[in-house]
Design an enzyme around this catalytic site. Structure first.
Site, PDB file in Angstrom:
ATOM      1  CD  GLN A  19     -73.661   3.186 -47.651  1.00 44.61           C
ATOM      2  OE1 GLN A  19     -72.677   2.308 -47.516  1.00 44.61           O
ATOM      3  NE2 GLN A  19     -73.464   4.306 -48.469  1.00 44.61           N
ATOM      4  CB  ILE A  70     -65.602   7.090 -42.161  1.00 45.71           C
ATOM      5  CG1 ILE A  70     -64.566   7.907 -42.650  1.00 45.71           C
ATOM      6  CG2 ILE A  70     -66.624   6.221 -41.791  1.00 45.71           C
ATOM      7  CD1 ILE A  70     -63.476   6.986 -42.030  1.00 45.71           C
ATOM      8  CG  HIS A 113     -70.363   2.680 -42.582  1.00 48.61           C
ATOM      9  ND1 HIS A 113     -69.736   2.801 -43.670  1.00 48.61           N
ATOM     10  CD2 HIS A 113     -70.964   1.714 -42.011  1.00 48.61           C
ATOM     11  CE1 HIS A 113     -70.605   1.878 -44.212  1.00 48.61           C
ATOM     12  NE2 HIS A 113     -71.646   0.743 -42.950  1.00 48.61           N
ATOM     13  CB  THR A 134     -74.167   4.775 -52.185  1.00 51.05           C
ATOM     14  OG1 THR A 134     -73.577   3.170 -51.510  1.00 51.05           O
ATOM     15  CG2 THR A 134     -75.242   4.450 -51.646  1.00 51.05           C
TER      16      THR A 134
HETATM   17  N1  APR Z   1     -71.076  12.101 -57.937  1.00 54.32           N
HETATM   18  C1  APR Z   1     -71.961  10.752 -57.429  1.00 54.32           C
HETATM   19  N2  APR Z   1     -71.941  10.246 -57.078  1.00 54.32           N
HETATM   20  C2  APR Z   1     -70.276   9.233 -57.208  1.00 54.32           C
HETATM   21  C3  APR Z   1     -69.667  10.348 -57.794  1.00 54.32           C
HETATM   22  C4  APR Z   1     -70.533  11.809 -57.800  1.00 54.32           C
HETATM   23  N3  APR Z   1     -69.072  12.781 -58.045  1.00 54.32           N
HETATM   24  N4  APR Z   1     -67.797   9.992 -58.159  1.00 54.32           N
HETATM   25  C5  APR Z   1     -68.985   8.279 -57.854  1.00 54.32           C
HETATM   26  N5  APR Z   1     -69.814   8.084 -57.579  1.00 54.32           N
HETATM   27  C6  APR Z   1     -70.379   6.924 -57.211  1.00 54.32           C
HETATM   28  C7  APR Z   1     -69.925   5.195 -58.428  1.00 54.32           C
HETATM   29  O1  APR Z   1     -70.472   5.913 -59.010  1.00 54.32           O
HETATM   30  C8  APR Z   1     -70.497   4.449 -56.563  1.00 54.32           C
HETATM   31  O2  APR Z   1     -71.599   4.373 -56.929  1.00 54.32           O
HETATM   32  O3  APR Z   1     -69.807   6.675 -55.749  1.00 54.32           O
HETATM   33  C9  APR Z   1     -70.164   5.053 -55.531  1.00 54.32           C
HETATM   34  C10 APR Z   1     -69.600   5.277 -54.761  1.00 54.32           C
HETATM   35  O4  APR Z   1     -69.601   3.380 -54.201  1.00 54.32           O
HETATM   36  P1  APR Z   1     -68.432   3.083 -53.605  1.00 54.32           P
HETATM   37  O5  APR Z   1     -66.861   3.340 -53.357  1.00 54.32           O
HETATM   38  O6  APR Z   1     -68.417   1.295 -53.202  1.00 54.32           O
HETATM   39  O7  APR Z   1     -68.791   3.811 -51.713  1.00 54.32           O
HETATM   40  P2  APR Z   1     -69.584   3.653 -50.818  1.00 54.32           P
HETATM   41  O8  APR Z   1     -70.579   2.943 -51.933  1.00 54.32           O
HETATM   42  O9  APR Z   1     -69.932   4.800 -49.687  1.00 54.32           O
HETATM   43  O10 APR Z   1     -68.881   2.478 -49.976  1.00 54.32           O
HETATM   44  C11 APR Z   1     -70.233   2.010 -49.096  1.00 54.32           C
HETATM   45  O11 APR Z   1     -67.900   0.497 -48.114  1.00 54.32           O
HETATM   46  O12 APR Z   1     -65.691  -0.049 -47.846  1.00 54.32           O
HETATM   47  C12 APR Z   1     -66.830   0.608 -47.225  1.00 54.32           C
HETATM   48  O13 APR Z   1     -67.080   1.585 -45.519  1.00 54.32           O
HETATM   49  C13 APR Z   1     -67.488   1.538 -46.696  1.00 54.32           C
HETATM   50  O14 APR Z   1     -68.563   3.474 -46.372  1.00 54.32           O
HETATM   51  C14 APR Z   1     -68.074   2.039 -47.134  1.00 54.32           C
HETATM   52  C15 APR Z   1     -69.079   1.162 -47.677  1.00 54.32           C
END
Ligand code: APR
Length: 228
Positions: A86, A88, A104, A171
């Site tokens: 997901q 970029i 994305h 994620t």
């Molecule tokens: N290692 C592994 N996981 C981690 C770390 C780390 N060091 N730090 C944080 N996380 C986890 C968090 O616990 C959370 O579950 O990464 C995840 C981040 O979640 P989001 O910030 O929601 O990111 P993501 O899931 O990629 O968002 C999906 O949402 O905003 C849109 O398009 C955007 O691609 C993005 C999509």
């Protein structure tokens, strides 16, 4: 070779210095998603959108892959690996992964704002206002905004349906359709999740509740020992 499919999110790039979206002081905290990550925001104020992505692009271009990205790239020696991300950023590619699907889009490319099939590489950090595609329209970031179609979802779902092994790294699984990809994976295919906050998914997912930098190498070792 077994097909290993890995869905990654912002968390795998956190230890490379790139902010996640929904963790505390996440990327969205400083900005209104509707202003910088929607087609309406682009129509209203393209300069603000350009500024937001130019700033993020600089951070991406300067970022280095971490042990999480590198461990996933190394698994290509043992499995038929496809990464569905997901993100970029291009850190999976910088780490050496050769099969990466960007659901994305990818920030290091631009696209025509009238024809999404016209995609261009970006030298350096910036897309400038006034830079035009061959059809004469303003170039925009090659990313999928909220409310836009996710053209790579179908191919990604098909790949997930053929997975022998499936892993999720970093994620929050809050954004669809990406978050629904696990539903396409065969029930009896072993599933794994690496995340320090481990969003609950389901009983038959083995969780490594650690950051990617340590958790992904552990997952890689486990996969090699048990399935390679
Ligand atoms: N290692 C592994 N996981 C981690 C770390 C780390 N060091 N730090 C944080 N996380 C986890 C968090 O616990 C959370 O579950 O990464 C995840 C981040 O979640 P989001 O910030 O929601 O990111 P993501 O899931 O990629 O968002 C999906 O949402 O905003 C849109 O398009 C955007 O691609 C993005 C999509």
């Amino acid at each position: 070779m077994k097909k290993l499919i890995i869905l990654t999110g912002a968390g795998i790039s956190a230890e490379s210095g790139l902010k996640t979206f929904r963790d505390s002081d996440g990327l969205w905290e400083g900005y209104d998603i509707n202003e910088v990550a929607t087609p309406e925001g682009w129509r209203r104020n393209p300069e603000l959108v350009q500024e937001f992505y130019n700033m993020r692009r600089k951070a991406v271009v300067e970022a280095e892959p971490n042990a999480g990205h590198i461990s996933l790239a190394a698994l290509e020696k043992y499995f038929d690996v496809t990464i569905i991300t997901q993100n970029i950023d291009n850190l999976h590619e910088k780490a050496g992964s050769t099969s990466v699907i960007h659901l994305h889009g990818v920030i290091t490319k631009s696209q025509s704002s009238v024809d999404p099939n016209l995609v261009y590489d970006i030298e350096g950090y910036e897309i400038r206002m006034g830079e035009k595609c061959e059809k004469g329209s303003q170039l925009r970031p090659h990313v999928v905004w909220f409310g836009e179609a996710v053209p790579m979802f179908e191919p990604a779902a098909k790949i997930c349906s053929k997975a022998d092994l499936f892993a999720v790294v970093g994620t929050s699984l809050q954004v669809y359709p990406a978050a629904g990809l696990m539903d396409f994976v065969q029930y009896d295919a072993p599933k794994f999740l690496v995340d320090p906050n481990a969003p609950y998914v389901s009983r038959n997912v083995q969780v490594i509740q650690e950051k990617a930098g340590t958790g992904v190498p552990k997952l890689a070792q486990l996969l090699i020992e048990q399935f390679a």
